[in-house]
Design an enzyme around this catalytic site. Structure first.
Site, PDB file in Angstrom:
ATOM      1  N   TYR A  10      -6.240  -0.523   0.360  1.00 47.02           N
ATOM      2  CA  TYR A  10      -5.126   0.410   0.492  1.00 47.02           C
ATOM      3  C   TYR A  10      -3.817  -0.361   0.618  1.00 47.02           C
ATOM      4  CZ  TYR A  10      -8.048   4.559   1.474  1.00 47.02           C
ATOM      5  OH  TYR A  10      -8.927   5.602   1.388  1.00 47.02           O
ATOM      6  N   GLU A  44      -2.810  15.406   5.324  1.00 50.87           N
ATOM      7  CA  GLU A  44      -2.428  15.533   3.921  1.00 50.87           C
ATOM      8  C   GLU A  44      -2.573  16.976   3.451  1.00 50.87           C
ATOM      9  OE1 GLU A  44      -5.057  12.819   1.948  1.00 50.87           O
ATOM     10  OE2 GLU A  44      -4.003  11.069   2.755  1.00 50.87           O
TER      11      GLU A  44
END
Length: 168
Positions: free
Chosen positions: A26, A71
């Protein structure tokens, strides 16, 4: 350590690349005190990227920071960064639909918010899949606050190397 990160002001504007112990890679850019941009280079949602994600960001103790958010997919994320030790610990809470249909989220999320909301409402949310992993920070650089050029394109094969070698 030459550029020790001691407080929140030092942490703001940092670009970090980290690899979880499970192999997922990431990248995150701490854009400002309540916003991040990120790219996912590998893992079940590798290829996903997001800009201007609102977050809760706090300094837990000198040199240790927590970044947490929800999210549009319904995924909850809580990351603890220890940049002076090149370590993080992350907890990702994937809704059942993301675990079952991860490719639906692999996009530039900002252009597909409605698609994320539709999938979140269409598919089952529970039980959530919890990923709790340590990671190693393999790259970190201060890029300044609100730098729109840090995360400005989709991840591609070899991008991490290009970032680490200064080509990007």
């Amino acid at each position: 350590m030459e550029n020790e990160i001691l407080d929140l002001q030092d942490f703001l504007g940092m670009q970090l690349i980290y690899t979880y112990d499970n192999g997922w890679e990431y990248e995150i850019y701490i854009k400002n005190e309540d916003t991040i941009d990120y790219r996912i280079h590998s893992g079940i949602v590798g290829g996903r990227w997001v800009r201007n994600q609102k977050v809760n960001l706090v300094e837990l103790t000198p040199g240790i920071f927590k970044v947490a958010w929800t999210e549009p997919t319904g995924t909850d994320v809580s990351l603890d960064f220890m940049p002076n030790k090149n370590k993080t610990h992350g907890e990702i809470f994937f809704p059942k639909w993301v675990d079952e249909h991860p490719k639906l989220t692999v996009c530039y999320q900002n252009d597909f918010i409605d698609k994320m909301h539709k999938a979140r409402n269409q598919y089952p949310t529970y039980p959530k899949t919890v990923v709790s992993e340590f990671s190693t920070i393999t790259f970190q650089q201060h890029r300044g606050i609100n730098n729109e050029n840090v995360i400005a394109q989709a991840p591609y094969q070899g991008m991490v190397n290009d970032i680490k070698t200064g080509k990007l």
